[in-house]
Write a protein that holds these residues in place. Structure first.
Motif, PDB file in Angstrom:
ATOM      1  N   LEU A  57      -3.521  -3.319 -12.654  1.00  0.00           N
ATOM      2  CA  LEU A  57      -3.335  -4.578 -11.920  1.00  0.00           C
ATOM      3  C   LEU A  57      -4.423  -4.788 -10.861  1.00  0.00           C
ATOM      4  CD1 LEU A  57       0.521  -4.392 -11.489  1.00  0.00           C
ATOM      5  CD2 LEU A  57      -0.727  -6.118 -12.809  1.00  0.00           C
ATOM      6  N   GLN A  58      -5.269  -3.785 -10.674  1.00  0.00           N
ATOM      7  CA  GLN A  58      -6.328  -3.794  -9.668  1.00  0.00           C
ATOM      8  C   GLN A  58      -5.748  -3.931  -8.256  1.00  0.00           C
ATOM      9  OE1 GLN A  58      -8.773  -6.944 -11.451  1.00  0.00           O
ATOM     10  NE2 GLN A  58     -10.235  -5.354 -12.065  1.00  0.00           N
ATOM     11  N   LEU A  59      -4.616  -3.274  -8.037  1.00  0.00           N
ATOM     12  CA  LEU A  59      -3.985  -3.245  -6.724  1.00  0.00           C
ATOM     13  C   LEU A  59      -4.756  -2.250  -5.864  1.00  0.00           C
ATOM     14  CD1 LEU A  59      -1.724  -4.128  -4.826  1.00  0.00           C
ATOM     15  CD2 LEU A  59      -0.236  -2.438  -5.915  1.00  0.00           C
ATOM     16  N   ALA A  60      -5.550  -2.781  -4.970  1.00  0.00           N
ATOM     17  CA  ALA A  60      -6.502  -1.968  -4.212  1.00  0.00           C
ATOM     18  C   ALA A  60      -6.181  -1.977  -2.713  1.00  0.00           C
ATOM     19  CB  ALA A  60      -7.916  -2.514  -4.440  1.00  0.00           C
ATOM     20  N   ARG A  61      -6.891  -1.154  -1.976  1.00  0.00           N
ATOM     21  CA  ARG A  61      -6.730  -1.077  -0.516  1.00  0.00           C
ATOM     22  C   ARG A  61      -6.910  -2.443   0.138  1.00  0.00           C
ATOM     23  NH1 ARG A  61      -3.974   3.103   0.469  1.00  0.00           N
ATOM     24  NH2 ARG A  61      -4.888   5.092  -0.108  1.00  0.00           N
ATOM     25  N   GLU A  62      -7.843  -3.239  -0.360  1.00  0.00           N
ATOM     26  CA  GLU A  62      -8.061  -4.569   0.212  1.00  0.00           C
ATOM     27  C   GLU A  62      -6.823  -5.438   0.042  1.00  0.00           C
ATOM     28  OE1 GLU A  62      -9.649  -7.951   2.056  1.00  0.00           O
ATOM     29  OE2 GLU A  62     -10.013  -5.806   2.285  1.00  0.00           O
ATOM     30  N   ASP A  63      -6.132  -5.319  -1.085  1.00  0.00           N
ATOM     31  CA  ASP A  63      -4.880  -6.057  -1.291  1.00  0.00           C
ATOM     32  C   ASP A  63      -3.831  -5.595  -0.285  1.00  0.00           C
ATOM     33  OD1 ASP A  63      -5.617  -7.591  -3.703  1.00  0.00           O
ATOM     34  OD2 ASP A  63      -5.699  -5.604  -4.636  1.00  0.00           O
ATOM     35  N   GLU A  64      -3.751  -4.283  -0.101  1.00  0.00           N
ATOM     36  CA  GLU A  64      -2.787  -3.735   0.852  1.00  0.00           C
ATOM     37  C   GLU A  64      -3.077  -4.239   2.260  1.00  0.00           C
ATOM     38  OE1 GLU A  64      -3.207   0.450   0.165  1.00  0.00           O
ATOM     39  OE2 GLU A  64      -2.088   0.361  -1.729  1.00  0.00           O
ATOM     40  N   ARG A  65      -4.346  -4.267   2.624  1.00  0.00           N
ATOM     41  CA  ARG A  65      -4.732  -4.767   3.941  1.00  0.00           C
ATOM     42  C   ARG A  65      -4.376  -6.244   4.086  1.00  0.00           C
ATOM     43  NH1 ARG A  65      -7.731  -7.944   6.332  1.00  0.00           N
ATOM     44  NH2 ARG A  65      -8.856  -8.629   4.494  1.00  0.00           N
ATOM     45  N   LEU A  66      -4.719  -7.013   3.062  1.00  0.00           N
ATOM     46  CA  LEU A  66      -4.453  -8.447   3.094  1.00  0.00           C
ATOM     47  C   LEU A  66      -2.949  -8.732   3.132  1.00  0.00           C
ATOM     48  CD1 LEU A  66      -5.874 -11.161   3.122  1.00  0.00           C
ATOM     49  CD2 LEU A  66      -5.927 -11.092   0.633  1.00  0.00           C
ATOM     50  N   LEU A  67      -2.169  -7.982   2.386  1.00  0.00           N
ATOM     51  CA  LEU A  67      -0.719  -8.159   2.409  1.00  0.00           C
ATOM     52  C   LEU A  67      -0.143  -7.806   3.776  1.00  0.00           C
ATOM     53  CD1 LEU A  67       0.197  -6.830  -1.132  1.00  0.00           C
ATOM     54  CD2 LEU A  67       0.471  -9.174  -0.300  1.00  0.00           C
ATOM     55  N   LEU A  69      -0.694 -10.862  -3.594  1.00  0.00           N
ATOM     56  CA  LEU A  69       0.763 -10.859  -3.703  1.00  0.00           C
ATOM     57  C   LEU A  69       1.223 -10.656  -5.149  1.00  0.00           C
ATOM     58  CD1 LEU A  69       3.650 -11.376  -2.625  1.00  0.00           C
ATOM     59  CD2 LEU A  69       3.201 -13.823  -2.986  1.00  0.00           C
ATOM     60  N   LEU A  70       0.565 -11.314  -6.073  1.00  0.00           N
ATOM     61  CA  LEU A  70       1.005 -11.252  -7.470  1.00  0.00           C
ATOM     62  C   LEU A  70       0.903  -9.843  -8.059  1.00  0.00           C
ATOM     63  CD1 LEU A  70      -0.352 -14.607  -8.899  1.00  0.00           C
ATOM     64  CD2 LEU A  70       2.004 -14.021  -8.279  1.00  0.00           C
ATOM     65  N   LYS A  71      -0.021  -9.058  -7.564  1.00  0.00           N
ATOM     66  CA  LYS A  71      -0.187  -7.703  -8.110  1.00  0.00           C
ATOM     67  C   LYS A  71       1.066  -6.850  -7.916  1.00  0.00           C
ATOM     68  CE  LYS A  71      -5.170  -8.001  -7.583  1.00  0.00           C
ATOM     69  NZ  LYS A  71      -6.359  -7.480  -6.868  1.00  0.00           N
ATOM     70  N   PRO A  72       1.587  -6.692  -6.692  1.00  0.00           N
ATOM     71  CA  PRO A  72       2.821  -5.900  -6.562  1.00  0.00           C
ATOM     72  C   PRO A  72       4.039  -6.602  -7.150  1.00  0.00           C
ATOM     73  CG  PRO A  72       2.144  -6.728  -4.422  1.00  0.00           C
ATOM     74  CD  PRO A  72       1.035  -7.041  -5.381  1.00  0.00           C
ATOM     75  N   VAL A  73       4.050  -7.918  -7.177  1.00  0.00           N
ATOM     76  CA  VAL A  73       5.180  -8.621  -7.792  1.00  0.00           C
ATOM     77  C   VAL A  73       5.265  -8.259  -9.274  1.00  0.00           C
ATOM     78  CG1 VAL A  73       5.986 -10.913  -8.532  1.00  0.00           C
ATOM     79  CG2 VAL A  73       5.373 -10.507  -6.129  1.00  0.00           C
ATOM     80  N   PHE A  74       4.131  -8.285  -9.964  1.00  0.00           N
ATOM     81  CA  PHE A  74       4.150  -7.925 -11.383  1.00  0.00           C
ATOM     82  C   PHE A  74       4.347  -6.423 -11.573  1.00  0.00           C
ATOM     83  CE2 PHE A  74       2.713 -12.230 -11.883  1.00  0.00           C
ATOM     84  CZ  PHE A  74       3.362 -12.615 -13.047  1.00  0.00           C
ATOM     85  N   LEU A  75       3.886  -5.624 -10.651  1.00  0.00           N
ATOM     86  CA  LEU A  75       4.169  -4.187 -10.679  1.00  0.00           C
ATOM     87  C   LEU A  75       5.684  -3.974 -10.613  1.00  0.00           C
ATOM     88  CD1 LEU A  75       2.951  -1.259 -10.520  1.00  0.00           C
ATOM     89  CD2 LEU A  75       3.127  -1.516  -8.034  1.00  0.00           C
ATOM     90  N   ASP A  76       6.334  -4.667  -9.682  1.00  0.00           N
ATOM     91  CA  ASP A  76       7.785  -4.568  -9.519  1.00  0.00           C
ATOM     92  C   ASP A  76       8.522  -5.018 -10.774  1.00  0.00           C
ATOM     93  OD1 ASP A  76       7.158  -3.821  -6.961  1.00  0.00           O
ATOM     94  OD2 ASP A  76       8.115  -5.533  -5.989  1.00  0.00           O
ATOM     95  N   LYS A 132      -0.928   0.501 -11.252  1.00  0.00           N
ATOM     96  CA  LYS A 132      -1.568  -0.106 -10.077  1.00  0.00           C
ATOM     97  C   LYS A 132      -3.053  -0.333 -10.350  1.00  0.00           C
ATOM     98  CE  LYS A 132      -0.426   2.702  -6.751  1.00  0.00           C
ATOM     99  NZ  LYS A 132      -0.049   3.360  -5.486  1.00  0.00           N
ATOM    100  N   ALA A 133      -3.699   0.627 -11.002  1.00  0.00           N
ATOM    101  CA  ALA A 133      -5.119   0.487 -11.334  1.00  0.00           C
ATOM    102  C   ALA A 133      -5.323  -0.666 -12.317  1.00  0.00           C
ATOM    103  CB  ALA A 133      -5.661   1.792 -11.912  1.00  0.00           C
TER     104      ALA A 133
END
Length: 153
Positions: free
Chosen positions: A11-21, A136-143, A8-9
């Motif tokens: 991919l830079q999946l951060a709180r702001e991404d979570e909020r935006l999603l 969106l792309l961050k968790p998609v690639f995480l998955d 997650k780090a």
């Protein structure tokens, strides 16, 4: 779990991404059913994916699971429960014999179906659209990484 947090780090999946999603999920919620229908309509046009969907009960269950995934993805909570769910999905796809290429292709289809909906949801605001797609792309690639690892192991 450390590896998951490291991914997650990376991919830079951060709180702001979570909020935006989460915000985006609320905007896209009315489109969920239509997106899932279009997704499965497309899968049903190919023998490789159609053979896994021949049973109407299985197809109904998978449509429900896809809707639930949509809600999880846009809930913006990428913790241990999310990881466990993604591993379960990877195991299930591996068990039924769906190759990673088709799994990855399904993600590409899902993103392609989402893009015009995201654009509408943000009123064609280019900067907001770019931010939403990036989040969106961050968790998609995480998955996808989780799925591929699951297939390999």
């Amino acid at each position: 779990m450390k590896d998951f947090e490291e991914r997650k780090a990376f991919l830079q999946l951060a709180r702001e991404d979570e909020r935006l999603l989460g915000e985006l999920g609320r905007l896209l919620a009315p489109s969920t059913r239509q997106l899932v229908e279009r997704f499965y309509d497309h899968l049903l046009t190919f023998e490789e994916t159609r053979r896994h969907l021949a049973d109407p009960a299985v197809l109904r269950r998978l449509r429900e699971a896809q809707s639930a995934y949509f809600q999880k993805l846009f809930a913006g909570d990428f913790g241990p429960d999310y990881l466990a769910d993604r591993v379960r999905v990877g195991v299930a796809h591996n068990r039924v014999g769906l190759s990673p290429a088709w799994y990855i292709g399904a993600y590409a289809l899902y993103v392609r179906l989402l893009l015009p909906e995201i654009r509408k949801a943000v009123d064609d605001d280019a900067k907001r659209f770019e931010a939403c797609v990036g989040s969106l792309l961050k968790p998609v690639f995480l998955d996808l990484g989780i799925a591929i690892d699951t297939y390999i192991s």
